[in-house]
Write a protein that holds these residues in place. Structure first.
Motif, mmCIF file in Angstrom:
data_model
loop_
_atom_site.group_PDB
_atom_site.id
_atom_site.type_symbol
_atom_site.label_atom_id
_atom_site.label_comp_id
_atom_site.label_asym_id
_atom_site.label_seq_id
_atom_site.Cartn_x
_atom_site.Cartn_y
_atom_site.Cartn_z
ATOM 1 N N UNK A 89 0.839 -1.196 0.000
ATOM 2 C CA UNK A 89 0.000 0.000 0.000
ATOM 3 C C UNK A 89 0.878 1.251 0.000
ATOM 4 N N UNK A 90 1.955 1.212 0.768
ATOM 5 C CA UNK A 90 2.901 2.322 0.853
ATOM 6 C C UNK A 90 4.300 1.734 0.836
ATOM 7 N N UNK A 91 5.161 2.301 0.022
ATOM 8 C CA UNK A 91 6.539 1.834 -0.074
ATOM 9 C C UNK A 91 7.451 2.980 0.289
ATOM 10 N N UNK A 92 7.848 3.038 1.552
ATOM 11 C CA UNK A 92 8.692 4.117 2.045
ATOM 12 C C UNK A 92 10.057 3.539 2.428
ATOM 13 N N UNK A 93 10.729 2.961 1.461
ATOM 14 C CA UNK A 93 12.012 2.303 1.742
ATOM 15 C C UNK A 93 13.132 3.291 2.014
ATOM 16 N N UNK A 94 12.858 4.561 1.946
ATOM 17 C CA UNK A 94 13.886 5.549 2.257
ATOM 18 C C UNK A 94 14.051 5.739 3.775
ATOM 19 N N UNK A 95 13.164 5.150 4.556
ATOM 20 C CA UNK A 95 13.246 5.246 6.016
ATOM 21 C C UNK A 95 14.495 4.541 6.496
ATOM 22 N N UNK A 96 15.254 5.211 7.363
ATOM 23 C CA UNK A 96 16.465 4.590 7.910
ATOM 24 C C UNK A 96 16.097 3.751 9.130
ATOM 25 N N UNK A 97 16.740 2.601 9.241
ATOM 26 C CA UNK A 97 16.466 1.680 10.346
ATOM 27 C C UNK A 97 17.575 1.803 11.335
#
Length: 97
Positions: A89-97
Motif C-alpha cells: 500500500x505504501x513503499x517508504x524504503x527511504x526510512x532509515x532503520x
C-alpha cells in the motif's frame, strides 16, 4: 505477485533457530530476486519469536513451496506459518532503520 509468509516460533525454539540460522540465510540468498525482504519478529526482550518473509511468485503454490523449503520449517523452529497474497500500500524504503 507478492506473497507474505507469516511465521510464529515454537515455544523454546530459540536455540534451534540460532543453530539453523546459517542454512536459513543461505536458503534465502538462493532465492535471488524472488526474495523481496525477510526478517525476524521480535518480542519485548528483542529476541526472535517469528518471521516475515515476502516472496515474488507467480502463484500461491510457488510461494508456499518456497516457504516450505525454508530450513526453519523441517527444523521445527516454527510452530505455525501461513502464506498469504500481499499487496504493497505504501513503499517508504527511504526510512532509515
Amino acid at each position: 505477485m507478492l506473497y507474505a509468509m507469516i511465521a510464529k516460533d515454537a515455544p523454546g525454539a530459540l536455540q534451534t533457530r540460532l543453530d539453523t540460522r546459517p542454512v536459513h540465510l543461505e536458503h534465502l540468498k538462493s532465492l535471488g530476486n524472488k526474495l523481496v525482504f525477510a526478517g525476524a519478529l521480535l518480542n519485548a526482550e528483542e529476541q526472535p519469536e517469528g518471521s516475515i518473509v515476502v516472496f515474488a511468485a507467480e502463484t500461491l503454490a510457488e510461494a508456499e513451496a518456497m516457504a516450505a523449503a525454508d530450513p526453519f520449517v523441517p527444523a521445527g523452529v516454527f510452530a505455525s506459518y501461513e502464506v498469504k497474497r500481499w499487496r504493497i500500500a505504501i513503499n517508504n524504503t527511504s526510512v532509515e532503520f
